[in-house]
Every structure is written in structure tokens, then in C-alpha cells.
Scaffold this motif. Structure first.
Motif, mmCIF file in Angstrom:
data_model
loop_
_atom_site.group_PDB
_atom_site.id
_atom_site.type_symbol
_atom_site.label_atom_id
_atom_site.label_comp_id
_atom_site.label_asym_id
_atom_site.label_seq_id
_atom_site.Cartn_x
_atom_site.Cartn_y
_atom_site.Cartn_z
ATOM 1 N N TYR A 1 0.843 -1.202 0.000
ATOM 2 C CA TYR A 1 0.000 0.000 0.000
ATOM 3 C C TYR A 1 0.880 1.256 0.000
ATOM 4 O O TYR A 1 1.312 1.723 1.060
ATOM 5 N N SER A 2 1.161 1.802 -1.174
ATOM 6 C CA SER A 2 2.006 2.991 -1.280
ATOM 7 C C SER A 2 1.788 3.633 -2.643
ATOM 8 O O SER A 2 1.351 2.984 -3.600
ATOM 9 N N ALA A 3 2.099 4.918 -2.699
ATOM 10 C CA ALA A 3 2.013 5.638 -3.964
ATOM 11 C C ALA A 3 3.293 5.377 -4.771
ATOM 12 O O ALA A 3 4.353 5.125 -4.192
ATOM 13 N N PRO A 4 3.223 5.441 -6.102
ATOM 14 C CA PRO A 4 2.031 5.771 -6.894
ATOM 15 C C PRO A 4 1.305 4.551 -7.451
ATOM 16 O O PRO A 4 0.298 4.686 -8.124
ATOM 17 N N ASP A 5 1.827 3.351 -7.202
ATOM 18 C CA ASP A 5 1.337 2.175 -7.931
ATOM 19 C C ASP A 5 0.220 1.416 -7.233
ATOM 20 O O ASP A 5 -0.449 0.599 -7.877
ATOM 21 N N HIS A 6 0.026 1.632 -5.952
ATOM 22 C CA HIS A 6 -0.942 0.795 -5.226
ATOM 23 C C HIS A 6 -1.773 1.640 -4.267
ATOM 24 O O HIS A 6 -1.749 1.442 -3.051
ATOM 25 N N ILE A 7 -2.506 2.582 -4.828
ATOM 26 C CA ILE A 7 -3.428 3.415 -4.049
ATOM 27 C C ILE A 7 -4.843 3.138 -4.542
ATOM 28 O O ILE A 7 -5.187 3.504 -5.671
ATOM 29 N N PRO A 8 -5.665 2.453 -3.725
ATOM 30 C CA PRO A 8 -7.033 2.172 -4.155
ATOM 31 C C PRO A 8 -7.880 3.454 -4.095
ATOM 32 O O PRO A 8 -7.491 4.410 -3.425
ATOM 33 N N PRO A 9 -9.010 3.461 -4.844
ATOM 34 C CA PRO A 9 -9.613 2.342 -5.584
ATOM 35 C C PRO A 9 -9.108 2.206 -7.018
ATOM 36 O O PRO A 9 -9.473 1.273 -7.710
ATOM 37 N N ALA A 10 -8.268 3.167 -7.464
ATOM 38 C CA ALA A 10 -7.789 3.067 -8.853
ATOM 39 C C ALA A 10 -6.915 1.839 -9.051
ATOM 40 O O ALA A 10 -6.946 1.210 -10.110
ATOM 41 N N LYS A 11 -6.113 1.498 -8.026
ATOM 42 C CA LYS A 11 -5.244 0.329 -8.099
ATOM 43 C C LYS A 11 -5.344 -0.442 -6.792
ATOM 44 O O LYS A 11 -5.372 0.160 -5.712
ATOM 45 N N LEU A 12 -5.388 -1.730 -6.893
ATOM 46 C CA LEU A 12 -5.587 -2.559 -5.710
ATOM 47 C C LEU A 12 -4.284 -2.767 -4.954
ATOM 48 O O LEU A 12 -3.189 -2.568 -5.476
ATOM 49 N N VAL A 13 -4.441 -3.186 -3.715
ATOM 50 C CA VAL A 13 -3.313 -3.492 -2.840
ATOM 51 C C VAL A 13 -3.182 -5.010 -2.738
ATOM 52 O O VAL A 13 -4.185 -5.735 -2.755
ATOM 53 N N ASP A 14 -1.956 -5.496 -2.616
ATOM 54 C CA ASP A 14 -1.708 -6.932 -2.518
ATOM 55 C C ASP A 14 -0.896 -7.243 -1.258
ATOM 56 O O ASP A 14 -0.155 -6.397 -0.748
ATOM 57 N N TRP A 15 -1.041 -8.464 -0.797
ATOM 58 C CA TRP A 15 -0.193 -8.944 0.293
ATOM 59 C C TRP A 15 1.200 -9.257 -0.264
ATOM 60 O O TRP A 15 1.324 -9.915 -1.286
ATOM 61 N N VAL A 16 2.242 -8.777 0.436
ATOM 62 C CA VAL A 16 3.612 -9.014 -0.044
ATOM 63 C C VAL A 16 4.486 -9.658 1.034
ATOM 64 O O VAL A 16 5.703 -9.790 0.854
ATOM 65 N N GLY A 17 3.904 -10.046 2.142
ATOM 66 C CA GLY A 17 4.682 -10.690 3.197
ATOM 67 C C GLY A 17 5.669 -9.736 3.850
ATOM 68 O O GLY A 17 5.355 -8.591 4.165
ATOM 69 N N PHE A 18 6.912 -10.197 4.012
ATOM 70 C CA PHE A 18 7.947 -9.417 4.699
ATOM 71 C C PHE A 18 8.785 -8.577 3.734
ATOM 72 O O PHE A 18 9.867 -8.117 4.096
ATOM 73 N N LYS A 19 8.282 -8.363 2.520
ATOM 74 C CA LYS A 19 9.057 -7.619 1.533
ATOM 75 C C LYS A 19 9.377 -6.202 2.006
ATOM 76 O O LYS A 19 10.487 -5.692 1.785
ATOM 77 N N THR A 20 8.437 -5.540 2.645
ATOM 78 C CA THR A 20 8.673 -4.162 3.106
ATOM 79 C C THR A 20 9.795 -4.121 4.124
ATOM 80 O O THR A 20 10.669 -3.243 4.072
ATOM 81 N N PHE A 21 9.806 -5.070 5.058
ATOM 82 C CA PHE A 21 10.876 -5.119 6.052
ATOM 83 C C PHE A 21 12.213 -5.441 5.378
ATOM 84 O O PHE A 21 13.251 -4.892 5.761
ATOM 85 N N ALA A 22 12.174 -6.331 4.397
ATOM 86 C CA ALA A 22 13.402 -6.668 3.687
ATOM 87 C C ALA A 22 13.954 -5.457 2.937
ATOM 88 O O ALA A 22 15.169 -5.243 2.891
ATOM 89 N N ASP A 23 13.056 -4.642 2.348
ATOM 90 C CA ASP A 23 13.505 -3.452 1.626
ATOM 91 C C ASP A 23 14.195 -2.459 2.562
ATOM 92 O O ASP A 23 15.165 -1.791 2.169
ATOM 93 N N LEU A 24 13.690 -2.355 3.791
ATOM 94 C CA LEU A 24 14.313 -1.447 4.756
ATOM 95 C C LEU A 24 15.741 -1.855 5.090
ATOM 96 O O LEU A 24 16.555 -1.029 5.506
ATOM 97 N N VAL A 25 16.030 -3.129 4.916
ATOM 98 C CA VAL A 25 17.364 -3.635 5.241
ATOM 99 C C VAL A 25 18.234 -3.783 3.997
ATOM 100 O O VAL A 25 19.429 -3.456 4.019
ATOM 101 N N LYS A 26 17.660 -4.245 2.885
ATOM 102 C CA LYS A 26 18.456 -4.604 1.714
ATOM 103 C C LYS A 26 18.612 -3.464 0.715
ATOM 104 O O LYS A 26 19.697 -3.274 0.159
ATOM 105 N N MET A 27 17.547 -2.706 0.442
ATOM 106 C CA MET A 27 17.630 -1.624 -0.531
ATOM 107 C C MET A 27 18.473 -0.485 0.039
ATOM 108 O O MET A 27 18.162 0.041 1.122
ATOM 109 N N LYS A 28 19.518 -0.085 -0.660
ATOM 110 C CA LYS A 28 20.481 0.867 -0.121
ATOM 111 C C LYS A 28 19.839 2.199 0.233
ATOM 112 O O LYS A 28 20.141 2.791 1.283
ATOM 113 N N SER A 29 18.949 2.680 -0.620
ATOM 114 C CA SER A 29 18.333 3.979 -0.361
ATOM 115 C C SER A 29 17.505 3.958 0.916
ATOM 116 O O SER A 29 17.567 4.886 1.734
ATOM 117 N N TRP A 30 16.744 2.870 1.107
ATOM 118 C CA TRP A 30 15.918 2.769 2.310
ATOM 119 C C TRP A 30 16.757 2.407 3.529
ATOM 120 O O TRP A 30 16.560 2.957 4.611
#
Length: 437
Positions: A166-195
Motif C-alpha cells: 500500500y504505497s504511492a504511486p502504484d498501489h493506491i485504491p480504488p484506482a489500483k488494488l493493494v496486494d499482500w507481499v509478506g515481509f518484503k517491506t521489512f526486507a527493503d528497509l534492510v536490503k535496498m540501499k536507499s531505504w
């Protein structure tokens, strides 16, 4: 013989309230039955849709369809509303299950009285018994429901968002649906350099800020309280009043005034420094000096709180301890180290832990004084003075990164909870009832 209690329980399992009716508690049985019927009428048609919504988060998006020469909007699924609706239904089911278990237990107790050849309580007698022996539970029931729906449910909702995209710009309802992604958000905070760079930097500053803000206000309050309580100090009430004024004034006013005072271009502090030929300082525009400024201003606001607490503790320390120390020839520093400081720590340790936890989430000082600025180019949506809590605010309201903000909120909770529980368990304030054994 356990005939009546067994039949009453079985009937209550089949239909809520039947056991009470079997035990000739007509009004109570009807009330239980009405609760179940009302719950069935409201929840049954919605339960399947609630579970479907929580599992799928919707299947069709909102879109415009051309009908002839006119474009009409076709409503789709709103993933966030589906999560909220599903949580409300599941929490109502939880409440009704609690009433259902209560109904079975009540039927069992009344059936037990019949098996023992004792009279079953009438509705009036049941009411008087409940209000006499279970009055605290009835008084706590309504606040507990409020906590369940207005505190626990929003927390669960926030936790669930962390496992979605659930984040802009790709997954803001009702124009675009939200999906379950598991622990991907937590992984991005650790693995993605910018985050990860932003997260680690903000986390380190948050811990440094919490430690410095707590230590400076705590020991500053001790120092001011000891100075006021020194023998020979006149006008003690006047000094107490003067030092409590910063706490009495609303923080919003104090912090906005301080923001103008420390303004680098037209602030009075830099103007006064200029009069003495010292030049101005970038109080709010340089990362280092901005951090110094927020810690200093926090001392101005926080020291009065600690001072008031310490003043109350100092008056409760037995005077004969100091008299005995004088007889033994103890110095002022020794009396402070052996008598005063242990009493202060024993009484204020729980508050000290709470102050540390509060400073981790100290939104007001940072947001109203610097807004998290100055900006830092290599940070994602965060400034040099942003704490995790103010970064969360920017992620949510300014940038619509709700899933990342939810993950940060969970991390804040874990940090505060682990630190607080660990320190509470080690604190002598919770292990000993009295300082003097």
C-alpha cells in the motif's frame, strides 16, 4: 446427579439462552437469545465477504467505461476498506464468542444449583449478585470494548498494512488494488540501499536523541532541585515558580517561539551575538547545530518536570540519615552519592524508563522546531533531525508510503517495548516494596 447442569450446557451450546430458559430464568434466557439472533442477523451475511476481502484485498479496480458517448464510472473494490470491514466483523465475532462462553458458564452454574436442590436465582437476584460481586467487571466492560475497537483494532490494522504494498504511486485504491507481499517491506528497509541508509541513519539519531534528551533533562532537574533545596537559599517558592513556568506554558507556544528565536536570518539570538561581534550560527539549517538546538530546547521544556519530581522525593528522605552521615564525617558529595542519589533513583527509575520511551516518540519537539530539517540529500523522505516517529509522519501524510510507515511503526514499538520490559524487570523499584529494609 449432574443431570440439570449437563442438559443446560448442551442446550446453551445449541442455542444461546436455551440453557437459561431450561433453568426457568426466562428473562435472562431471552436476552441471551436476542444477542445471538442480532449477531447472527448482522454478522452472518457479512462474514463470508469479510474473510474474502481480507484474503484477496479485492479483485476489480475502479474504472471508467464508455457507454455510448458518455463515460460512466464503474465502482471497484477498495482494498483498505475491505481490511477495515473484515477486522470489524472479526472483532465483533470475538465479542460474541465471549458472550457465548459466558452464556454456557452461566447455564452450568444455574444447573449446578438445581442439581444441589438449591433455588435458582431470579433475574433480579442475578442482577443484584452481579452488581455486588462483579461490579468492577461491569464497570470495566465498556472501557474494555473501547480499547478493543479504538486501540487494539487500529494497531492490528497498522500491522497488517506493513505486509502489503500500500504505497504511492502504484498501489493506491480504488484506482489500483493493494496486494499482500509478506515481509518484503521489512526486507527493503534492510536490503535496498536507499531505504536502509535512511533507516539506519534515522534509527541511530533516534537512539542518540532519546539518551541525550533523557539524561540532560533528568540530571538537569536533579541539579536545579538540589540548588533550590540548599540551606540558606531564600525565596524557595519564587524559584520553584520561575522554573515551572516553561512547563506550564503549552509546548506549541514555547516551541514556535523558540523556532523564531533561533532563526538564522532574523532571530534575536543571532542578532545579539552580532552585537558582540561573534557572528551568527546556523541553529536550524546546519545538521550538527540543528541537533544541538533541539536537545537544548528540550532541556528547557523537560527540566521543570524532573525538578518537580525530585523536589517531592528530596522532602521524603529521612533527615536522620543525613544527621548520621554528619556524625560519621561524610562530605557533601558522599552524602549525595550514598543517600540522596539512591533514593532518587529508587523512586524515579520507572519514570526515567517512561521518559526514555517517550523521547523515542517525542514528535512535538522535532516537528514544531525543525520539522525534521535540514534536508539530507541521501535520505529517503527524511531530514537530518528526523526521528523514526517524524519520518513515519512524513512517509504517511506527505508521501503516501503507508506500508513503509507501518513497518517503521512496528519497529518503533518493538524497540520501546523490549527496552521498557527489560528495564522494568531489572529495576529495584519493581523488586522491592520499600527502600529501607
Amino acid at each position: 446427579m449432574k443431570q440439570h447442569r449437563t442438559i443446560a450446557v448442551l442446550l446453551s451450546i445449541v442455542l444461546q439462552g436455551l440453557g437459561q430458559i431450561y433453568n426457568r430464568q426466562w428473562l435472562k434466557g431471552i436476552l441471551f437469545m436476542m444477542i445471538e439472533v442480532a449477531g447472527f442477523i448482522y454478522i452472518a451475511p457479512r462474514l463470508g465477504g469479510a474473510i474474502w476481502g481480507l484474503v484477496t484485498l479485492g479483485e476489480k479496480t475502479q474504472k471508467f467505461v464508455k457507454v455510448g458517448k458518455v463515460a460512466q464510472m464503474v465502482k471497484g473494490d477498495h482494498s483498505i476498506f475491505l481490511i477495515l470491514d473484515g477486522l470489524i466483523i472479526l472483532f465483533l465475532v470475538f465479542v460474541l464468542l465471549g458472550v457465548y462462553v459466558w452464556n454456557i458458564g452461566d447455564a452450568y452454574q444455574s444447573g449446578k444449583l438445581r442439581d444441589e436442590k438449591k433455588p435458582v436465582r431470579t433475574f433480579r437476584q442475578s442482577y443484584e449478585h452481579a452488581t455486588t460481586f462483579y461490579f468492577p467487571y461491569f464497570m470495566l466492560a465498556l472501557p474494555a470494548l473501547g480499547v478493543l475497537f479504538f486501540t487494539i483494532m487500529p494497531i492490528v490494522f497498522t500491522v497488517m498494512l506493513a505486509f502489503t504494498n500500500y504505497s504511492a504511486p502504484d498501489h493506491i485504491p480504488p484506482a489500483k488494488l493493494v496486494d499482500w507481499v509478506g515481509f518484503k517491506t521489512f526486507a527493503d528497509l534492510v536490503k535496498m540501499k536507499s531505504w536502509s541508509h535512511t533507516f539506519v541513519g534515522v534509527l541511530i539519531w533516534t537512539i542518540i536523541w532519546a539518551v541525550l534528551a533523557t539524561v540532560t533533562t533528568y540530571f538537569g532537574g536533579i541539579l536545579v532541585a538540589l540548588l533550590i533545596e540548599q540551606k540558606g537559599i531564600r525565596f524557595k517558592k519564587l524559584w520553584r515558580t520561575i522554573f515551572i513556568i516553561p512547563y506550564a506554558i503549552p509546548q506549541l507556544i514555547s516551541l514556535l517561539v523558540m523556532k523564531n528565536l533561533f532563526n538564522g536570518q532574523f532571530g534575536p539570538i543571532n542578532q545579539y551575538l552580532g552585537y558582540f561581534g561573534l557572528g551568527g550560527l546556523p541553529w536550524l539549517t546546519d545538521p550538527f547545530w540543528a541537533k544541538v538546538t533541539v536537545i537544548t530546547v528540550n532541556m528547557w521544556i523537560g527540566i521543570p518536570v524532573s525538578m518537580v519530581l525530585i523536589l517531592g522525593i528530596l522532602t521524603s528522605i529521612p533527615r536522620d540519615l543525613y544527621e548520621a552521615a554528619d556524625v560519621d564525617g561524610a562530605s557533601t558529595l558522599q552524602k549525595f552519592r550514598i543517600i540522596t542519589m539512591p533514593f532518587i533513583l529508587f523512586s524515579t527509575m520507572p519514570i526515567l524508563i517512561m521518559q526514555f520511551a517517550g523521547n523515542i516518540n517525542n514528535f512535538n519537539v522535532i516537528f514544531l522546531l525543525t520539522g525534521g530539517n535540514p534536508a539530507k540529500g541521501d535520505y529517503q523522505f527524511a531530514g537530518a533531525t528526523d526521528l523514526l516517529i517524524t519520518w513515519l509522519y512524513k512517509l504517511t501524510l506527505d508521501n503516501n508510503k503507508y506500508n513503509v510507515a507501518s513497518a517503521v511503526g512496528i519497529i518503533i514499538f518493538l524497540i520501546v517495548a523490549i527496552f521498557s520490559i527489560w528495564n522494568f524487570r531489572r529495576s529495584k523499584s519493581f523488586k522491592e516494596e520499600d527502600m529501607i529494609q
